[in-house]
Design an enzyme around this catalytic site. Structure first.
Site, PDB file in Angstrom:
ATOM      1  N   LYS A   1      11.246 -11.473  43.183  1.00 49.81           N
ATOM      2  CA  LYS A   1      11.210 -10.120  43.312  1.00 49.81           C
ATOM      3  C   LYS A   1      10.584  -9.191  42.441  1.00 49.81           C
ATOM      4  CE  LYS A   1      16.155  -9.680  43.835  1.00 49.81           C
ATOM      5  NZ  LYS A   1      16.374 -11.246  44.375  1.00 49.81           N
TER       6      LYS A   1
ATOM      7  N   ARG B   1      23.265  -4.423  46.120  1.00 49.67           N
ATOM      8  CA  ARG B   1      24.255  -5.922  46.020  1.00 49.67           C
ATOM      9  C   ARG B   1      25.707  -6.104  46.286  1.00 49.67           C
ATOM     10  NH1 ARG B   1      20.912  -8.014  41.502  1.00 49.67           N
ATOM     11  NH2 ARG B   1      21.394 -10.485  41.406  1.00 49.67           N
TER      12      ARG B   1
ATOM     13  N   ARG C   1      12.163 -21.338  35.185  1.00 51.18           N
ATOM     14  CA  ARG C   1      12.035 -19.821  34.187  1.00 51.18           C
ATOM     15  C   ARG C   1      12.517 -20.047  32.896  1.00 51.18           C
ATOM     16  NH1 ARG C   1      13.809 -14.857  37.742  1.00 51.18           N
ATOM     17  NH2 ARG C   1      15.941 -15.132  36.920  1.00 51.18           N
TER      18      ARG C   1
ATOM     19  N   ARG D   1      16.156 -16.683  29.027  1.00 52.48           N
ATOM     20  CA  ARG D   1      17.140 -15.541  30.046  1.00 52.48           C
ATOM     21  C   ARG D   1      18.835 -17.480  29.922  1.00 52.48           C
ATOM     22  NH1 ARG D   1      16.187 -12.740  35.461  1.00 52.48           N
ATOM     23  NH2 ARG D   1      19.240 -12.898  35.198  1.00 52.48           N
TER      24      ARG D   1
ATOM     25  N   ARG E   1      25.483 -17.936  40.999  1.00 50.14           N
ATOM     26  CA  ARG E   1      25.092 -16.725  40.902  1.00 50.14           C
ATOM     27  C   ARG E   1      25.001 -16.829  42.395  1.00 50.14           C
ATOM     28  NH1 ARG E   1      20.672 -16.969  37.034  1.00 50.14           N
ATOM     29  NH2 ARG E   1      19.506 -15.517  37.917  1.00 50.14           N
TER      30      ARG E   1
END
Ligand code: ADP
Length: 192
Positions: A15, A90, A129, A135, A147
């Site tokens: 996204k 969300r 990532r 992160r 998640r």
């Protein structure tokens, strides 16, 4: 007429990358609630510190906090050609709040586009990532799976919410970035 898009899909579905490209091409303001929370956290604001424990565990930040932050970002940008929302809404209360906010400006969501990517591909992408993003919520497989679970339970109803009047659409989120961008652009071109 303004274009207001929701770019939808599980964590790691691409996204952020695609929203940035679309924002540039169609002159829209890209709003990522995840990025906003990370900025608040970096600046150690009370909002950032409140969000931290939720983010670290892969849970959603409470709606009241998220909606307040989002409303503010929209309110301070009255002159844009439209918005592209990434990571928001969300939950169903977030959908209702967003619709009310846009309606108060005589606007609405033009379209929701979902990037379809399956869970195993997501886990692979986010672990990769993590090596560059730093992160912590990307580094731990348990947090990633959490998640994904939150996405399935709390966030997929958002797709159905905008599908009731035909505004939701799905596209394949696995493939090369340029091809996916071309498919997304074709969807947006139908609106202009
Ligand atoms: P990803 O899409 O990769 O999960 P984001 O950057 O969109 O990551 O979000 C990171 C974290 O920020 C989420 O796991 C959640 O804790 C919080 N967050 C972001 N957007 C929202 C939202 N709309 N509502 C509640 N929490 C959110």
């Amino acid at each position: 007429m303004k274009i207001n898009l929701i770019l939808f899909g599980p964590p790691g579905s691409g996204k952020g990358t695609q929203a940035q490209n679309l924002a540039e091409k169609y002159n829209l303001l890209h709003i990522s609630t995840g990025d906003m929370f990370r900025e608040e956290l970096k600046a150690e604001t009370p909002l950032g510190l409140e969000a931290k424990s939720y983010m670290d565990n892969g849970h959603l930040v409470p709606d009241s906090v998220t909606i307040g932050m989002l409303n503010h970002r929209v309110e301070v940008n009255p002159d844009v050609d439209g918005f592209i929302f990434d990571g928001f809404p969300r939950t169903i209360p977030q959908c209702e709040a967003l619709d009310a906010l846009l309606a108060s400006k005589g606007q609405s969501i033009s379209k929701l586009i979902m990037l379809v990517v399956d869970e195993d591909e997501i886990v692979k992408r986010l672990q990769k990532r993590a090596m560059v993003s730093g992160r912590s919520d990307d580094a731990d497989e348990n947090v990633i799976r959490n998640r994904f679970q939150v996405y399935r339970d709390q966030t997929t109803p958002v797709y159905d919410y905008y599908a009731t009047d035909g505004r939701s659409t799905k596209i394949e989120g696995v493939g090369n970035i340029e091809d996916i961008f071309a498919t997304l652009s074709a969807e947006v071109d139908q609106l202009v």
